[in-house]
Design a protein around this motif. Structure first.
Motif, PDB file in Angstrom:
ATOM      1  N   UNK A   1       0.822  -1.195   0.000  1.00  0.00           N
ATOM      2  CA  UNK A   1       0.000   0.000   0.000  1.00  0.00           C
ATOM      3  C   UNK A   1       0.859   1.249   0.000  1.00  0.00           C
ATOM      4  N   UNK A   2       1.533   1.465  -1.076  1.00  0.00           N
ATOM      5  CA  UNK A   2       2.322   2.667  -1.314  1.00  0.00           C
ATOM      6  C   UNK A   2       3.534   2.792  -0.390  1.00  0.00           C
ATOM      7  N   UNK A   3       4.220   1.668  -0.208  1.00  0.00           N
ATOM      8  CA  UNK A   3       5.494   1.674   0.498  1.00  0.00           C
ATOM      9  C   UNK A   3       6.518   0.988  -0.403  1.00  0.00           C
ATOM     10  N   UNK A   4       7.779   1.326  -0.212  1.00  0.00           N
ATOM     11  CA  UNK A   4       8.813   0.653  -0.993  1.00  0.00           C
ATOM     12  C   UNK A   4       9.882   0.131  -0.039  1.00  0.00           C
ATOM     13  N   UNK A   5      10.562  -0.884  -0.492  1.00  0.00           N
ATOM     14  CA  UNK A   5      11.631  -1.497   0.292  1.00  0.00           C
ATOM     15  C   UNK A   5      12.957  -0.993  -0.266  1.00  0.00           C
ATOM     16  N   UNK A   6      13.811  -0.512   0.629  1.00  0.00           N
ATOM     17  CA  UNK A   6      15.151  -0.073   0.237  1.00  0.00           C
ATOM     18  C   UNK A   6      16.165  -0.697   1.183  1.00  0.00           C
ATOM     19  N   UNK A   7      17.378  -0.802   0.709  1.00  0.00           N
ATOM     20  CA  UNK A   7      18.436  -1.353   1.542  1.00  0.00           C
ATOM     21  C   UNK A   7      19.331  -0.227   2.029  1.00  0.00           C
ATOM     22  N   UNK A   8      19.500  -0.168   3.339  1.00  0.00           N
ATOM     23  CA  UNK A   8      20.373   0.828   3.951  1.00  0.00           C
ATOM     24  C   UNK A   8      21.326   0.082   4.874  1.00  0.00           C
ATOM     25  N   UNK A   9      22.621   0.204   4.614  1.00  0.00           N
ATOM     26  CA  UNK A   9      23.639  -0.480   5.418  1.00  0.00           C
ATOM     27  C   UNK A   9      23.335  -1.968   5.575  1.00  0.00           C
ATOM     28  N   UNK A  10      23.059  -2.614   4.456  1.00  0.00           N
ATOM     29  CA  UNK A  10      22.767  -4.053   4.417  1.00  0.00           C
ATOM     30  C   UNK A  10      21.525  -4.462   5.210  1.00  0.00           C
ATOM     31  N   UNK A  11      20.640  -3.512   5.447  1.00  0.00           N
ATOM     32  CA  UNK A  11      19.388  -3.793   6.144  1.00  0.00           C
ATOM     33  C   UNK A  11      18.230  -3.314   5.278  1.00  0.00           C
ATOM     34  N   UNK A  12      17.238  -4.174   5.099  1.00  0.00           N
ATOM     35  CA  UNK A  12      16.053  -3.780   4.336  1.00  0.00           C
ATOM     36  C   UNK A  12      15.110  -2.993   5.230  1.00  0.00           C
ATOM     37  N   UNK A  13      14.697  -1.840   4.732  1.00  0.00           N
ATOM     38  CA  UNK A  13      13.727  -1.015   5.456  1.00  0.00           C
ATOM     39  C   UNK A  13      12.587  -0.661   4.500  1.00  0.00           C
ATOM     40  N   UNK A  14      11.435  -0.393   5.076  1.00  0.00           N
ATOM     41  CA  UNK A  14      10.262  -0.007   4.293  1.00  0.00           C
ATOM     42  C   UNK A  14       9.994   1.474   4.519  1.00  0.00           C
ATOM     43  N   UNK A  15       9.778   2.180   3.420  1.00  0.00           N
ATOM     44  CA  UNK A  15       9.547   3.616   3.484  1.00  0.00           C
ATOM     45  C   UNK A  15       8.235   3.927   2.773  1.00  0.00           C
ATOM     46  N   UNK A  16       7.383   4.666   3.460  1.00  0.00           N
ATOM     47  CA  UNK A  16       6.101   5.076   2.876  1.00  0.00           C
ATOM     48  C   UNK A  16       6.320   6.248   1.926  1.00  0.00           C
ATOM     49  N   UNK A  17       5.441   6.355   0.939  1.00  0.00           N
ATOM     50  CA  UNK A  17       5.460   7.528   0.072  1.00  0.00           C
ATOM     51  C   UNK A  17       5.091   8.755   0.910  1.00  0.00           C
ATOM     52  N   UNK A  18       5.332   9.928   0.387  1.00  0.00           N
ATOM     53  CA  UNK A  18       4.966  11.161   1.104  1.00  0.00           C
ATOM     54  C   UNK A  18       3.471  11.191   1.391  1.00  0.00           C
ATOM     55  N   UNK A  19       2.697  10.733   0.418  1.00  0.00           N
ATOM     56  CA  UNK A  19       1.241  10.751   0.555  1.00  0.00           C
ATOM     57  C   UNK A  19       0.783   9.831   1.685  1.00  0.00           C
ATOM     58  N   UNK A  20       1.319   8.603   1.704  1.00  0.00           N
ATOM     59  CA  UNK A  20       0.922   7.653   2.742  1.00  0.00           C
ATOM     60  C   UNK A  20       1.423   8.102   4.106  1.00  0.00           C
ATOM     61  N   UNK A  21       2.613   8.654   4.165  1.00  0.00           N
ATOM     62  CA  UNK A  21       3.151   9.131   5.441  1.00  0.00           C
ATOM     63  C   UNK A  21       2.249  10.204   6.047  1.00  0.00           C
TER      64      UNK A  21
END
Length: 86
Positions: A1-21
């Motif tokens: 639901x409008x989130x994306x997964x990114x890798x930061x320092x070998x850790x996967x994190x989920x970040x919401x879009x500006x709209x969802x946030x």
């Protein structure tokens, strides 16, 4: 639901879009009763810049609003619909 997964320092994190946030924030704050109170929340309490707000994808936000059970989100959906019609 409008989130994306990114890798930061070998850790996967989920970040919401500006709209969802923004929807998430509005949904957890005590309900607003009218458009004026909602605008006050967005632009004064949360300090969202009006120019930045206008750059958000209102169509996406209106669609996401249906995923929330919040009086303020229902009010926001109405507000966005009016702005989207202009």
């Amino acid at each position: 639901y409008d989130i994306c997964q990114v890798e930061i320092d070998n850790t996967n994190v989920y970040i919401a879009s500006r709209e969802k946030a923004l929807l998430d924030m509005i949904s957890i704050i005590s309900p607003r009763n009218n458009i004026k109170e909602l605008e006050d929340l967005i632009f004064n309490d949360l300090r969202i810049d009006e120019i930045i707000f206008e750059q958000l994808d209102f169509s996406k936000m209106i669609e996401l609003c249906d995923l929330y059970c919040s009086k303020s989100i229902k009010l926001l959906k109405k507000y966005l619909g009016e702005k989207n019609d202009k």
